[in-house]
Design an enzyme around this catalytic site. Structure first.
Site, mmCIF file in Angstrom:
data_model
loop_
_atom_site.group_PDB
_atom_site.id
_atom_site.type_symbol
_atom_site.label_atom_id
_atom_site.label_comp_id
_atom_site.label_asym_id
_atom_site.label_seq_id
_atom_site.Cartn_x
_atom_site.Cartn_y
_atom_site.Cartn_z
ATOM 1 C CD GLU A 264 -2.970 -0.583 2.495
ATOM 2 O OE1 GLU A 264 -2.818 0.476 3.141
ATOM 3 O OE2 GLU A 264 -3.806 -1.444 2.803
ATOM 4 C CD GLU A 318 -11.874 1.675 0.765
ATOM 5 O OE1 GLU A 318 -12.335 0.699 1.372
ATOM 6 O OE2 GLU A 318 -10.666 1.883 0.604
ATOM 7 C CE LYS A 321 -10.223 3.235 5.216
ATOM 8 N NZ LYS A 321 -8.884 3.355 4.588
ATOM 9 C CD GLU A 327 -7.705 6.871 7.497
ATOM 10 O OE1 GLU A 327 -7.948 5.785 6.944
ATOM 11 O OE2 GLU A 327 -6.571 7.222 7.830
#
Length: 496
Positions: A264, A318, A321, A327
């Protein structure tokens, strides 16, 4: 003399082989699904193919996702979440059953190449960390029984919290409090030729100490070099410095043969009011420079020319999250599949982001269908462009200006060009899985006018939308990045 020369040649060849210079680095993307507004897996796979992405990481073994990747040739890294470690560690039969029911029915049509057992365990309780080695061993045993242990590698991912020291890079050392699981894990990786997987985030080091860390240094844009006082090695970006801290930590424990894979890394495009560096411009700059750096096999100062397989986080924003706004905004795409910013996965093109939402200039180029493409491939790409690609295809409908000539190549050319102009007129926006090509000749004819950037059909697609990642790795906290800042004032002195 000749014998000595042969020894030199052999030694050099062996060194090159060990360093991995003969193998090109791979760039993949993390496909997380921690959101409630994502496209279906089959549409996601179409998007991935459109952008010619060959390597994808998911965080579980979701059956619908595995089915969607079947017969695509895309290499898939799948995961066993931390919540499942107890079951996998306790009984070999659980690992056997999981492999039988969740993997074997879809393999090899779905090209699974890695299994990550647990994620960022240094951020989890010790009770969870203690489960990872027996779980990994049971998964490997299940693979061995199926004859797949050489084709599918088993590993686990880590945050930089696995280090106790990272500055200067040559002083990189693993945290002794993690030795109870880390040492047997490294022995497992070395024995089975599996990579040490690390998640690297220069963004957090900059965000948490912007007065000490240069933004340009975090974005691969530094004009000055940082010197490791122990080795004299020069660093122009934080990614390399973090990576070499891991390299030196591995060497310190005599695990020099264990390769590193970055599972990542990335940069958020949006954040809370205090996260001023989380912008589309910075995200595009970081990921563009990262991909060029990796694909060019630049390596690091301590290991120049060594391949570094790297996965960009993340495919989508997303919206489920928790935590700060950043985030939820690491995605390359919005859930409606439009680009958050333009990114060239080839590492060759020059991309230019516009924070005001206007498309970039096409510089007098258009995108049309390749004359060598099959009708089936063109039809698939045309259907995607007029559907998920959000192209206005009304002009190629019956009785409309671009309907004639009524053939797939002509209609695809019109749709490809519309998408190309709307999405920054970059190489990647004309890929369409290899069936689109750029041209300097205006393909307009009669009353059929092909869009150009700035024309009335060249509408920007960076609309605001809610973004995603699924059973993805634990939320990255600033806790594990703080140790990076030890001695950073000293580190940055050389920048001036």
């Amino acid at each position: 003399m000749i014998r000595g020369f042969r020894v030199i040649i052999f030694s050099t060849s062996l060194l090159l082989l060990i360093l991995g210079i003969c193998r090109a680095s791979k760039v993949g993307v993390c496909y997380g699904r921690n959101a409630d507004d994502l496209p279906t897996p089959d549409k996601v796979v179409q998007l991935i193919q459109l952008h010619n992405i060959k390597y994808v990481r998911i965080y579980d073994s979701n059956i619908q996702v595995l089915k969607a990747f079947a017969n695509t040739g895309i290499e898939l890294m799948i995961g066993i979440p931390n919540s499942d470690l107890l079951a996998f560690a306790q009984f070999q039969s659980n690992a056997n059953t999981w492999l039988k029911n969740s993997i074997l029915p879809y393999y090899p049509a779905t090209k699974i190449t890695y299994i990550t057992v647990g994620a960022e365990l240094t951020e989890a309780p010790n009770s969870t960390s203690a489960l990872v080695i027996p779980a990994m061993q049971n998964v490997l045993t299940a693979l061995r029984k199926a004859g797949l242990h050489k084709r599918i590698k088993v590993s686990s991912t880590h945050s930089l919290g696995v280090l106790s020291r990272s500055f200067p890079p040559s002083a990189g050392a693993f945290n002794s409090s993690h030795a109870f699981f880390l040492k047997p894990m490294l022995e497992f990786l070395a024995e089975n030729q599996s990579p040490f997987m690390i998640d690297l985030y220069p963004y957090y080091a900059y965000r948490d100490s912007s007065t000490n860390v240069s933004l340009d240094y975090a974005l691969f844009e530094a004009s000055s070099e940082v010197i490791d006082s122990n080795t004299g090695l020069l660093y122009t970006n934080m990614f390399d410095a973090q990576l070499d801290a891991i390299n030196y930590a591995l060497m310190g424990l005599n695990f020099k043969t264990v390769n590193i894979m970055v599972t990542e890394t990335g940069w958020p495009s949006k954040g809370s009011p205090k996260e001023t560096a989380a912008t589309p411009d910075n995200a595009q700059t970081y990921n563009t420079n990262l991909i060029r750096h990796v694909i060019n096999n630049t390596g690091t100062p301590a290991k120049p020319g060594v391949s570094i397989d790297t996965y960009v986080f993340s495919l989508f924003n997303e919206n489920r999250k928790p935590g700060l706004a950043s985030e939820r905004n690491w995605g390359l795409f919005f859930p409606d599949q439009t680009s958050v910013y333009n990114l060239d996965f080839t590492g060759k093109g020059v991309v230019d982001v516009n924070t005001d939402g206007n498309a970039t200039s096409s510089n007098g180029t258009w995108c049309i269908a390749s004359s060598s493409a099959s009708e089936a491939d063109l039809q698939n790409a045309l259907s995607w462009a007029c559907g998920s690609g959000n192209v206005d295809c009304s002009a190629i409908q019956p009785s409309q200006p671009c309907f004639e000539p009524d053939n797939i190549a002509s209609h695809a050319s019109y749709a490809f060009n519309s998408y190309y102009q709307q999405n920054g007129a970059t190489d990647i926006a004309c890929s369409f899985g290899g069936v689109g090509v750029r041209t300097n000749k205006n393909p307009s004819y009669d009353n059929c006018l092909y869009a150009t950037t700035g024309g009335k059909k060249a509408i920007a697609t960076n609309a605001t939308a809610s973004p995603t990642k699924s059973s993805s790795s634990p939320r990255r906290s600033s806790q594990w990045t703080q140790h990076l800042l030890i001695a950073f004032p000293l580190f940055l002195l050389v920048l001036f």
